[in-house]
Design an enzyme around this catalytic site. Structure first.
Site, mmCIF file in Angstrom:
data_model
loop_
_atom_site.group_PDB
_atom_site.id
_atom_site.type_symbol
_atom_site.label_atom_id
_atom_site.label_comp_id
_atom_site.label_asym_id
_atom_site.label_seq_id
_atom_site.Cartn_x
_atom_site.Cartn_y
_atom_site.Cartn_z
ATOM 1 N N ARG A 121 3.599 17.870 50.097
ATOM 2 C CA ARG A 121 3.605 17.522 48.681
ATOM 3 C C ARG A 121 3.345 15.626 49.255
ATOM 4 O O ARG A 121 4.361 15.715 50.203
ATOM 5 C CB ARG A 121 3.819 17.592 47.567
ATOM 6 C CG ARG A 121 3.028 16.413 46.435
ATOM 7 C CD ARG A 121 1.841 16.871 45.685
ATOM 8 N NE ARG A 121 0.722 16.339 44.942
ATOM 9 C CZ ARG A 121 0.004 16.938 44.339
ATOM 10 N NH1 ARG A 121 -0.653 17.644 44.956
ATOM 11 N NH2 ARG A 121 0.073 16.285 43.484
ATOM 12 N N THR A 408 -10.242 20.321 46.922
ATOM 13 C CA THR A 408 -9.160 21.359 47.604
ATOM 14 C C THR A 408 -9.443 22.726 48.075
ATOM 15 O O THR A 408 -10.586 23.342 47.852
ATOM 16 C CB THR A 408 -7.966 21.517 46.021
ATOM 17 O OG1 THR A 408 -7.184 19.923 45.903
ATOM 18 C CG2 THR A 408 -6.937 22.261 46.284
ATOM 19 N N THR A 426 -4.916 20.240 49.667
ATOM 20 C CA THR A 426 -5.418 19.304 48.693
ATOM 21 C C THR A 426 -5.267 18.279 50.023
ATOM 22 O O THR A 426 -4.958 17.601 50.624
ATOM 23 C CB THR A 426 -5.483 19.157 48.364
ATOM 24 O OG1 THR A 426 -6.012 17.921 47.131
ATOM 25 C CG2 THR A 426 -4.050 18.314 47.827
ATOM 26 N N GLU A 428 -7.122 15.921 47.131
ATOM 27 C CA GLU A 428 -7.404 15.570 46.163
ATOM 28 C C GLU A 428 -8.632 15.666 45.812
ATOM 29 O O GLU A 428 -8.779 16.529 45.215
ATOM 30 C CB GLU A 428 -6.563 13.935 45.832
ATOM 31 C CG GLU A 428 -6.074 13.527 44.317
ATOM 32 C CD GLU A 428 -6.017 14.141 43.282
ATOM 33 O OE1 GLU A 428 -6.736 15.475 42.573
ATOM 34 O OE2 GLU A 428 -7.533 13.334 43.269
ATOM 35 N N GLU A 445 -4.353 11.544 47.105
ATOM 36 C CA GLU A 445 -3.090 12.055 46.095
ATOM 37 C C GLU A 445 -2.495 11.056 45.508
ATOM 38 O O GLU A 445 -2.003 11.578 43.723
ATOM 39 C CB GLU A 445 -2.595 12.338 46.713
ATOM 40 C CG GLU A 445 -2.028 14.307 46.283
ATOM 41 C CD GLU A 445 -3.214 14.991 46.544
ATOM 42 O OE1 GLU A 445 -3.470 15.580 45.450
ATOM 43 O OE2 GLU A 445 -3.582 14.665 47.618
ATOM 44 N N ASP A 448 -3.365 11.277 41.517
ATOM 45 C CA ASP A 448 -3.103 12.840 40.041
ATOM 46 C C ASP A 448 -1.015 11.894 39.782
ATOM 47 O O ASP A 448 -0.971 12.957 39.624
ATOM 48 C CB ASP A 448 -2.406 13.287 41.473
ATOM 49 C CG ASP A 448 -3.376 14.596 41.867
ATOM 50 O OD1 ASP A 448 -4.010 14.402 40.901
ATOM 51 O OD2 ASP A 448 -2.669 15.617 42.537
ATOM 52 N N SER A 473 1.543 18.363 40.493
ATOM 53 C CA SER A 473 0.221 18.450 40.930
ATOM 54 C C SER A 473 0.097 19.523 40.010
ATOM 55 O O SER A 473 0.927 20.377 39.583
ATOM 56 C CB SER A 473 0.464 19.215 42.687
ATOM 57 O OG SER A 473 -0.360 20.349 42.768
ATOM 58 N N GLY A 495 -8.419 21.271 40.486
ATOM 59 C CA GLY A 495 -7.900 20.152 39.447
ATOM 60 C C GLY A 495 -7.131 20.866 38.733
ATOM 61 O O GLY A 495 -6.687 22.452 38.549
HETATM 62 O O1 DON Z 1 -2.465 18.755 43.553
HETATM 63 C C1 DON Z 1 -3.356 19.401 43.059
HETATM 64 O O2 DON Z 1 -3.308 19.569 41.132
HETATM 65 C C2 DON Z 1 -4.977 18.059 42.643
HETATM 66 N N1 DON Z 1 -4.390 16.727 44.053
HETATM 67 C C3 DON Z 1 -5.571 19.733 43.047
HETATM 68 C C4 DON Z 1 -7.140 18.899 43.295
HETATM 69 C C5 DON Z 1 -7.783 19.606 42.818
HETATM 70 O O3 DON Z 1 -7.258 21.164 43.168
HETATM 71 C C6 DON Z 1 -9.452 19.502 43.771
HETATM 72 N N2 DON Z 1 -10.430 20.922 43.816
HETATM 73 N N3 DON Z 1 -11.427 21.247 43.536
#
Ligand code: DON
EC number: 2.3.2.2
Length: 588
Positions: A121, A408, A426, A428, A445, A448, A473, A495
């Site tokens: 991460r 992601t 990801t 982000e 990121e 987040d 995340s 997300g």
């Molecule tokens: O770590 C996370 O929760 C987010 N940055 C994930 C992003 C994500 O899943 C985007 N999807 N399309």
């Protein structure tokens, strides 16, 4: 353990599997940022269950899957395959993941029988301050402003994580894993319909000169579908890392260019050379829990994903979900109520464990989850769940208000030695920070983190920004074990909706007895402790009136998940790809 699928469930699921094309929608409705889709939808395609006897690779893009498959055929391990796949994804699915971002990898080692998790991460730069995404009045910045901003860039972690996993589990030489991506970057790859659609719909990307010069034709039009796009600069970056290891990225010329690009943005960021040099990936203990006789393991904090999925399942276990058909009012009701309960806890308790004690065992205690699940009424929605208090500490914590609009990709692999891997990766948001340097995009990121560091009552938020900290995340790469052997690998982008996508797929296979392809194709649904959300353009829309009569605040929305999975059965491997994306499952 449940008997295999009953006919009614299969028929219904087949009817619900997608045959219709969802309209592409780029315009974002005036909705809270965290409820919006990280990546736009780009339609759906009919998909068949894939089978292979010994090994399999599944990812969001055929070229990426083929790179991993090539490694598996050469006797490579799942880690080798994942690295080759990831590097090609960076090239051909640049909107979603890459070496400018981070990932969580969950791995079952056939040699040790252990589950291991690798955390690559991103971290907050050392100079990060808690008011990073607040305006002069102390109010959170609008999402578009926070993302398209040098301040959104965290220290990338991906290459350090891949290197760490490869040292322990690689079978092929590191440099070999880079060859498919180098080849494709030099010779070019055909722009896919999804990449084209996302380029056409994104307004912020062409505003960044380096990105505009690569992703768009000289007149400013997005490269058309099928255009052969070459990225010689990325090939040079990959060659450097293939030869010099991750050090070639974290120190020297590439690191200097990354820092210069972040500082050269119209809203400069604070990432430094020292931040890059200091980055370390970490192996962490997995979080595990039981469900209907299976053991499910995934990435722990700083991810909230698997904890929330395990909470939902723990709360659902006392109800006969398997006897309600997928797509029934009862199934949607119980599933979304469990989502409300899990999201209520997630907003308070989960953050980087190096900075905040996360009560993982208390949150997953079966007695706690049974008591939480008992709050679900059969005939009424609770609308908004309050967080539980498994350790009597709730009053000291504030509620998170992270913007959560990411981008992601998820990949899964099984090799001929019986190792299994599930990794969500990801940058982000769609195209990350849009800062393009040395042939790849940098993440956003940092968004987040919770935008506010105190909640309206003045309590500190666990997921507040602090120097060196990893943002919370929702990514939920998971491995399900039957006995002590891996049975199911799953994960998704999306997300915070990832939690519902993954939980839906697990219920689809473990409760409804669907094959992995049918479970992935099931319409997405659930609640993130606000509305009860039903996927647009699916038969679930018809349930809205009945759910509203039960008090559910219903919202029909697009849900462009990217769920990828493998089931390891007695007769070999079965792979499923999300009809909402462009993936491929392939093996031998
Ligand atoms: O770590 C996370 O929760 C987010 N940055 C994930 C992003 C994500 O899943 C985007 N999807 N399309």
């Amino acid at each position: 353990m449940r008997a295999p699928s009953h006919a009614a469930a299969i028929l219904l699921a087949a009817a619900m599997a997608f045959v219709c094309a969802l309209p592409a929608a780029w315009a974002r409705a005036p909705q809270a940022a965290e409820d919006l889709n990280p990546e736009a939808a780009s339609g759906t395609r009919d998909r068949q269950l894939a089978r292979a006897p010994h090994f399999m690779m599944v990812s969001a893009n055929p070229l990426a899957t083929q790179a991993g498959d090539e490694m598996l055929r050469r006797g490579g391990s799942v880690v080798d395959a994942a690295i080759a796949t990831q590097l090609v994804l960076n090239l051909v699915e640049p909107q979603s993941s890459g070496i400018g971002g981070g990932a969580f990898m969950v791995l079952y080692s056939a040699r040790t029988g252990r589950i291991q998790t690798y955390d690559s991460r991103e971290t907050a730069p050392a100079a990060a301050r808690q008011d990073r995404f607040l305006d002069a009045q102390g109010k959170p910045l609008p999402f578009a402003q926070a993302v398209n901003n040098g301040m959104s860039v965290g220290v990338p972690g991906l290459l350090r994580g891949l290197e760490l996993a490869h040292k322990e589990h690689g079978a092929l030489p590191w440099a070999d894993l880079f060859q498919p991506a180098i080849r494709l970057a030099e010779q070019g790859f055909a722009v896919s319909p999804r990449l084209h659609a996302l380029l056409a719909g994104n307004k912020a990307l062409p505003a960044q000169p380096a990105a505009a010069a690569y992703f768009y034709a000289p007149g400013g039009a997005p490269w058309p579908v099928g255009h052969v796009l070459k990225n010689p600069e990325f090939a040079r970056t990959l060659r450097a890392v293939a030869e010099g290891g991750a050090d070639a990225f974290y120190q020297g010329g590439i690191a200097r260019d990354i820092v210069a690009a972040v500082h050269g943005h119209a809203v400069p960021g604070d990432l430094s050379l020292a931040d890059l040099a200091a980055y370390r990936a970490q192996e962490r203990p997995p979080v595990c829990g039981g469900y209907r006789g299976y053991r499910l393991c995934g990435m722990g904090p700083p991810s909230s994903g698997p904890i929330a999925v395990l909470q939902m399942l723990g709360e659902l276990e006392q109800f006969p979900i398997g006897s309600y058909a997928p797509g029934s009012v009862e199934a949607v009701h119980y599933f979304s109520e469990a989502g409300r309960l899990a999201f209520a806890d997630r907003d308070f308790y989960v953050a980087d464990p190096a900075y905040v004690p996360v009560p993982v065992s208390a949150l997953l205690d079966p007695a706690y989850l049974r008591a939480r699940g008992a709050l679900i009424r059969p005939d009424r929605s609770m609308k908004v769940a309050l967080p539980g208090d498994p350790e009597g500490k709730l009053l000291s914590l504030g509620k998170d208000d992270a913007l959560e609009l990411p981008s992601t990709s998820h990949l899964v692999a099984v090799d001929a030695q019986g190792n299994a891997l599930s990794m969500t990766t990801t940058i982000e948001s769609e195209f990350g920070s849009k800062i393009f340097v040395r042939g790849f995009l940098l993440n956003n990121e940092m968004t987040d983190f919770s935008s506010s560091y105190r909640d309206p009552e003045g309590r500190l938020v666990a997921n507040r920004i602090e120097p060196g900290k990893r943002p919370r995340s929702a990514m939920a790469p998971m491995i399900v074990l039957r006995g002590d052997r891996p049975y199911l690998l799953v994960g998704s982008p999306g997300g915070s909706a990832i939690i519902n996508y993954v939980a839906k797929t697990l219920v689809g296979v473990l409760d409804w007895g669907l094959d992995i392809q049918a479970a992935i194709a099931l319409p997405n649904m659930g609640s993130r402790n606000k509305e009860t959300e039903l996927e647009k353009g699916t038969p679930l829309e018809a349930l809205a009136p009945a759910l509203e009569r039960m008090g559910h605040p219903v919202r029909i929305t697009e849900f462009p998940s990217g769920i990828h999975g493998i089931v390891i059965g007695p007769d070999g491997l079965q792979g499923g790809v999300d009809p909402r994306r462009e993936g491929l499952a392939q093996g031998g």
